[in-house]
Design a protein around this motif. Structure first.
Motif, PDB file in Angstrom:
ATOM      1  N   LYS A   1     -28.456 -20.910   7.636  1.00  0.00           N
ATOM      2  CA  LYS A   1     -27.442 -21.936   7.380  1.00  0.00           C
ATOM      3  C   LYS A   1     -27.177 -22.084   5.884  1.00  0.00           C
ATOM      4  N   LYS A   2     -28.213 -21.862   5.077  1.00  0.00           N
ATOM      5  CA  LYS A   2     -28.052 -21.962   3.625  1.00  0.00           C
ATOM      6  C   LYS A   2     -27.319 -20.749   3.052  1.00  0.00           C
ATOM      7  N   GLN A   3     -27.113 -19.734   3.901  1.00  0.00           N
ATOM      8  CA  GLN A   3     -26.382 -18.544   3.465  1.00  0.00           C
ATOM      9  C   GLN A   3     -24.975 -18.498   4.052  1.00  0.00           C
ATOM     10  N   THR A   4     -24.771 -19.092   5.248  1.00  0.00           N
ATOM     11  CA  THR A   4     -23.470 -19.020   5.910  1.00  0.00           C
ATOM     12  C   THR A   4     -23.012 -20.433   6.293  1.00  0.00           C
ATOM     13  N   ASN A   5     -22.867 -20.690   7.598  1.00  0.00           N
ATOM     14  CA  ASN A   5     -22.572 -22.029   8.104  1.00  0.00           C
ATOM     15  C   ASN A   5     -23.355 -22.246   9.390  1.00  0.00           C
ATOM     16  N   GLU A   6     -23.209 -23.438   9.984  1.00  0.00           N
ATOM     17  CA  GLU A   6     -24.046 -23.785  11.131  1.00  0.00           C
ATOM     18  C   GLU A   6     -23.868 -22.830  12.309  1.00  0.00           C
TER      19      GLU A   6
ATOM     20  N   VAL B   1     -31.527 -13.752 -17.520  1.00  0.00           N
ATOM     21  CA  VAL B   1     -32.935 -13.772 -17.150  1.00  0.00           C
ATOM     22  C   VAL B   1     -33.110 -14.762 -16.009  1.00  0.00           C
ATOM     23  N   PRO B   2     -33.459 -14.298 -14.798  1.00  0.00           N
ATOM     24  CA  PRO B   2     -33.606 -15.214 -13.669  1.00  0.00           C
ATOM     25  C   PRO B   2     -34.803 -16.116 -13.857  1.00  0.00           C
ATOM     26  N   ARG B   3     -34.672 -17.342 -13.375  1.00  0.00           N
ATOM     27  CA  ARG B   3     -35.773 -18.294 -13.444  1.00  0.00           C
ATOM     28  C   ARG B   3     -35.782 -19.135 -12.177  1.00  0.00           C
ATOM     29  N   LEU B   4     -36.914 -19.730 -11.907  1.00  0.00           N
ATOM     30  CA  LEU B   4     -37.047 -20.596 -10.737  1.00  0.00           C
ATOM     31  C   LEU B   4     -36.572 -21.980 -11.131  1.00  0.00           C
ATOM     32  N   ASP B   5     -35.329 -22.301 -10.812  1.00  0.00           N
ATOM     33  CA  ASP B   5     -34.701 -23.530 -11.299  1.00  0.00           C
ATOM     34  C   ASP B   5     -34.559 -24.510 -10.152  1.00  0.00           C
ATOM     35  N   GLU B   6     -35.384 -25.555 -10.172  1.00  0.00           N
ATOM     36  CA  GLU B   6     -35.354 -26.505  -9.074  1.00  0.00           C
ATOM     37  C   GLU B   6     -34.112 -27.374  -9.090  1.00  0.00           C
ATOM     38  N   GLY B   7     -33.443 -27.425 -10.181  1.00  0.00           N
ATOM     39  CA  GLY B   7     -32.254 -28.263 -10.259  1.00  0.00           C
ATOM     40  C   GLY B   7     -30.980 -27.537  -9.898  1.00  0.00           C
ATOM     41  N   SER B   8     -31.083 -26.295  -9.535  1.00  0.00           N
ATOM     42  CA  SER B   8     -29.896 -25.501  -9.227  1.00  0.00           C
ATOM     43  C   SER B   8     -29.219 -26.005  -7.975  1.00  0.00           C
ATOM     44  N   THR B   9     -27.897 -25.968  -7.984  1.00  0.00           N
ATOM     45  CA  THR B   9     -27.154 -26.378  -6.797  1.00  0.00           C
ATOM     46  C   THR B   9     -26.744 -25.179  -5.950  1.00  0.00           C
ATOM     47  N   SER B  10     -27.130 -23.987  -6.351  1.00  0.00           N
ATOM     48  CA  SER B  10     -26.784 -22.793  -5.588  1.00  0.00           C
ATOM     49  C   SER B  10     -27.873 -22.472  -4.592  1.00  0.00           C
ATOM     50  N   ASN B  11     -27.563 -21.528  -3.704  1.00  0.00           N
ATOM     51  CA  ASN B  11     -28.545 -21.097  -2.717  1.00  0.00           C
ATOM     52  C   ASN B  11     -29.147 -19.747  -3.095  1.00  0.00           C
ATOM     53  N   ALA B  12     -29.200 -19.426  -4.380  1.00  0.00           N
ATOM     54  CA  ALA B  12     -29.667 -18.114  -4.811  1.00  0.00           C
ATOM     55  C   ALA B  12     -31.142 -17.932  -4.526  1.00  0.00           C
ATOM     56  N   PHE B  13     -31.504 -16.688  -4.215  1.00  0.00           N
ATOM     57  CA  PHE B  13     -32.913 -16.355  -4.060  1.00  0.00           C
ATOM     58  C   PHE B  13     -33.575 -16.409  -5.431  1.00  0.00           C
TER      59      PHE B  13
ATOM     60  N   LEU C   1     -20.006  -6.985   1.881  1.00  0.00           N
ATOM     61  CA  LEU C   1     -19.219  -8.191   1.627  1.00  0.00           C
ATOM     62  C   LEU C   1     -19.963  -9.155   0.705  1.00  0.00           C
ATOM     63  N   LEU C   2     -21.283  -9.244   0.889  1.00  0.00           N
ATOM     64  CA  LEU C   2     -22.061 -10.101  -0.007  1.00  0.00           C
ATOM     65  C   LEU C   2     -22.016  -9.583  -1.440  1.00  0.00           C
ATOM     66  N   LEU C   3     -22.070  -8.253  -1.589  1.00  0.00           N
ATOM     67  CA  LEU C   3     -22.022  -7.664  -2.927  1.00  0.00           C
ATOM     68  C   LEU C   3     -20.656  -7.856  -3.582  1.00  0.00           C
ATOM     69  N   LYS C   4     -19.601  -7.929  -2.767  1.00  0.00           N
ATOM     70  CA  LYS C   4     -18.265  -8.112  -3.315  1.00  0.00           C
ATOM     71  C   LYS C   4     -18.047  -9.509  -3.872  1.00  0.00           C
ATOM     72  N   LYS C   5     -18.816 -10.479  -3.362  1.00  0.00           N
ATOM     73  CA  LYS C   5     -18.654 -11.846  -3.858  1.00  0.00           C
ATOM     74  C   LYS C   5     -19.081 -11.918  -5.320  1.00  0.00           C
ATOM     75  N   ARG C   6     -18.514 -12.864  -6.045  1.00  0.00           N
ATOM     76  CA  ARG C   6     -18.730 -12.925  -7.480  1.00  0.00           C
ATOM     77  C   ARG C   6     -19.841 -13.878  -7.888  1.00  0.00           C
ATOM     78  N   ASN C   7     -20.459 -14.577  -6.920  1.00  0.00           N
ATOM     79  CA  ASN C   7     -21.525 -15.498  -7.320  1.00  0.00           C
ATOM     80  C   ASN C   7     -22.882 -14.818  -7.255  1.00  0.00           C
ATOM     81  N   ALA C   8     -23.784 -15.272  -8.110  1.00  0.00           N
ATOM     82  CA  ALA C   8     -25.112 -14.654  -8.223  1.00  0.00           C
ATOM     83  C   ALA C   8     -25.931 -14.828  -6.959  1.00  0.00           C
ATOM     84  N   ALA C   9     -25.695 -15.942  -6.231  1.00  0.00           N
ATOM     85  CA  ALA C   9     -26.472 -16.195  -5.015  1.00  0.00           C
ATOM     86  C   ALA C   9     -26.246 -15.092  -3.987  1.00  0.00           C
ATOM     87  N   SER C  10     -24.984 -14.733  -3.766  1.00  0.00           N
ATOM     88  CA  SER C  10     -24.675 -13.693  -2.790  1.00  0.00           C
ATOM     89  C   SER C  10     -25.248 -12.352  -3.216  1.00  0.00           C
TER      90      SER C  10
END
Length: 740
Positions: free
Chosen positions: A316-321, A421-433, A519-528
């Protein structure tokens, strides 16, 4: 006389710093009362079962729920973790409880003998330890600010007709199991599977409330698992007999000996190092008063039923319900979920921790320090639950980490800027791994340490052997067989036309997965991109297995495919939806495909379940692939009489004992070595041997040799019948002694 002056009005009603310090130690009496009731219920159920043996199930249910949830919910409170989702909180609490049980059991096993308690894993020490531990956690949690936070969401308390229909499914499944076991009729079980298929239809039509999605996937999962795990009078399958032997050995000795004996086969040595079997199972059995066979057939599937719930939350955090629910449906519709994994109890527990680790990677509610603590706990719990699952998951995460770095570098080169540089950011609003190298290295360090110390490094030797064989296959150029043939190992097929058609469908689904990742790779956000790198790693590992059939057979490709689906299921749904959209744009006559894409995905899920459960085979009269729906299907399942026959043979038989491929597996539940398989030629028959026959052998006068059914005439058993002495017999098993 000293006079006391009234404080200024400005200070009235305000707390001084001293008052504020004292308020920090205010105890949450409501929480302590709830825990006290839970402890009294646990102890009371033990006394009740001793007074009225017929109510043993009250103790089993009470102790199981106490062990699996109370410590975890209290630990969440102590850590200060409050999640918005009740389903996610329950999942986290379950994982923490199991981790606490395993670590507490090991601690008691090591430390209590030093204070004179030689049976640390027995009822009194374990009950005392759990009461003390729970009380300690309750006091610590009660000192935390905030509410109890164990409340059910109001949406679960609103009754709807759908809830009644949903609750009927596991009840009908249990009734179907009883009817099948008692009267050899599969009608009720078939109805229960049809009811599960109807739930998928209701979801596609939008008739299921979204707040009921977690409960829906849980009840569907537990129904599918119980429809197989409870078939037969005893444990069925392969590995589960070794697991039963390991767990009962601990219960009988009231102690876990991590040092294996010389006569133990390597498979059993591996299991003796897995706390998910040698600690968790015995603790539940000891406190719950249930036999280890009941624990393996009921409690472990119950725990495993939460894995689809976790997958739904993750997806659900990657797509929808809707897409998340359909992705979870597809995972549980596969043959491996309800036919292979119920007989590999340690993998059932390991997959729970896999899902929890993945949830931590996409979570944006839990604070950084809390996330790190949970990551360490769940990672170590995965290591001590199942070595095979750990090896697969750590391989995917390492490859995914490298791919993620490469994608970051590639994007940076294209933009002519430094790579982030990736970091473990607890305040992030994205669903990135939030995948970094430090936790991966920590997991590897913990695994090497544990596997080197436990069971004579047997798990390490196992993976070295697998890697050695993999090298031989690759260097030797062994790529025999087709991809279609290898994919056939994923399903329950037996080589019919229907099975071949389904193999082609599975190839199409793998193509859909590739489209979804693209399709995930085509998206422009880092989470995808981060999610796609993990999915691409899972697909790559799966592709290696499919490309090398001998390797696929050695690693059990059906389980590999199942584990890969924990990552790839959303990409599959995305790919199918995208393909339907493309067809709609190409042809006007197919314009409605895009609008009904989720309904078409639902139809694919229903077909998958109907095929893999054997319902489709029963409906068209084809050779059944389901041992649950077809009693005549030969499978390593056993009656009580067969169990009695094996126990007698183990206690009274000579040195040489023989049984066919399936019947010999039952012996692993009671001794470290199984009987030899009878030789295919009557000229090679061993003298002074005892031959064990089970129900299938006696009913069909056949034995299974190298997974080929051979008649008694062809195997020489018919001639031996006149030269042997029948020294043991009951309605469903016999033992013949052949002197030669």
């Amino acid at each position: 006389m000293t006079s006391y002056s009234r404080p200024p009005k400005a200070l009235e009603g305000k707390r001084t710093p001293d008052h504020k310090n004292l308020s920090r130690f205010k105890v949450n009496a409501k929480l302590l009362l709830m825990v006290a009731v839970a402890i009294l219920a646990l102890i009371g159920s033990m006394f009740l079962s001793s007074l009225i043996p017929g109510l043993f199930w009250v103790r089993t249910v009470t102790a199981t729920l106490f062990i699996l949830f109370v410590p975890g919910f209290l630990a969440l409170k102590v850590l200060g973790i409050r999640l918005k989702s009740f389903a996610e909180s329950t999942l986290m609490a379950l994982g923490l409880s199991i981790s606490i049980v395993m670590l507490l059991g090991v601690g008691a096993n090591i430390l209590l003998p030093y204070v004179g308690i030689r049976d640390p894993l027995s009822l009194v020490p374990m009950t005392t330890i759990f009461v003390v531990m729970t009380t300690f956690l309750a006091v610590a949690a009660s000192l935390k600010n905030g509410d109890v936070s164990f409340r059910l969401p109001l949406s679960l308390l609103r009754f709807r007709p759908y809830h009644l229909f949903l609750a009927l499914i596991p009840l009908v499944t249990l009734l179907g199991v009883v009817v099948q076991n008692s009267f050899s009729s599969n009608i009720v079980l078939a109805v229960s599977i049809l009811m599960i298929c109807s739930i998928v239809v209701l979801v596609a039509m939008g008739k299921v409330p979204r707040e009921a999605y977690p409960m829906t996937i849980f009840l569907m999962g537990i129904s599918l698992l119980l429809h197989t795990s409870l078939i037969s009078d005893f444990l069925w399958g392969w590995d589960i007999h070794l697991e039963y032997y390991a767990a009962t050995s601990v219960i009988d000795a009231s102690y876990w000996n991590p040092v294996p004996t010389d006569e133990m086969p390597q498979g059993l040595r591996n299991i003796f190092s897995m706390l998910s079997i040698v600690i968790l199972g015995p603790v539940v059995s000891i406190l719950g008063g249930a036999g280890m066979d009941v624990v393996l057939r009921v409690v472990y599937p119950f725990i495993f039923s939460f894995v689809p719930v976790g997958l739904y939350i993750l997806f659900k955090k990657q797509t929808n319900e809707e897409m998340a629910l359909l992705s979870s449906f597809f995972v549980i519709s596969m043959f491996t979920f309800f036919t292979e994994l119920p007989q590999i109890a340690r993998q059932e527990i390991a997959e729970l921790f896999v899902v929890l680790l993945l949830l931590l990677l996409v979570d944006n509610e839990i604070a950084i320090s809390q996330k790190k603590a949970l990551f360490v706990i769940f990672a170590f719990s995965l290591v001590v639950s199942h070595y095979g699952t750990y090896y697969f998951i750590i391989t995917i995460l390492l490859i995914g980490y490298v791919l993620g770095k490469l994608f970051d570098w590639w994007r940076a080169v294209r933009k002519h800027e430094a790579a982030p540089v990736p970091r473990l950011d607890e305040g992030s609003t994205s669903n990135a791994f939030n995948l970094t190298l430090v936790p991966l290295l920590l997991i590897i360090s913990l695994s090497v340490l544990w596997y080197a110390l436990a069971s004579g490094s047997s798990p390490l030797l196992t993976i070295i052997d697998v890697l050695d064989r993999m090298g031989d296959y690759i260097l030797g150029g062994i790529f025999a067989g087709s991809i279609i043939e290898t994919i056939g190992m994923i399903s329950a097929g037996s080589g019919t036309l229907l099975d071949m058609i389904w193999n082609v469908v599975q190839v199409a689904l793998i193509v859909a997965i590739i489209v979804g990742i693209y399709l995930l790779l085509k998206k422009r956000n880092a989470a995808s991109h981060a999610i796609a790198s993990i999915n691409l790693a899972a697909l790559g590992v799966l592709a290696v297995c499919l490309a090398v059939p001998p390797l696929a057979a050695a690693l059990n490709v059906s389980r590999i495919f199942h584990l890969a689906l924990l990552f790839l299921a959303p990409s599959l749904v995305l790919g199918v939806v995208a393909a339907l959209g493309m067809l709609s744009r190409i042809s006007r006559s197919m314009g409605s495909l895009s609008r009904h894409s989720l309904k078409i995905v639902s139809a694919i899920v229903i077909l998958s379940l109907a095929y893999n459960s054997g319902l489709m085979h029963v409906a068209i009269g084809a050779e059944s692939t389901s041992f649950a729906l077809d009693e005549d299907h030969d499978f390593p399942r056993f009656t009580t009489a067969e169990v009695m026959g094996v126990k007698w043979t183990v206690s009274n038989g000579p040195q040489w004992v023989m049984a066919d491929e399936y019947r010999r597996l039952l012996f692993f539940s009671f001794e470290t070595t199984a009987p030899m398989i009878p030789p295919p030629s009557r000229d090679l028959t061993y003298v002074n041997s005892l031959f064990y026959f089970g129900k299938y052998n006696l009913d069909n006068r056949e034995i299974l040799i190298k997974y080929d059914h051979v008649s008694w005439e062809d195997s020489g058993m018919l001639a031996m019948e006149h030269e042997s002495s029948k020294i043991y017999s009951n309605p469903f098993s016999e033992a013949w002694y052949f002197k030669g």
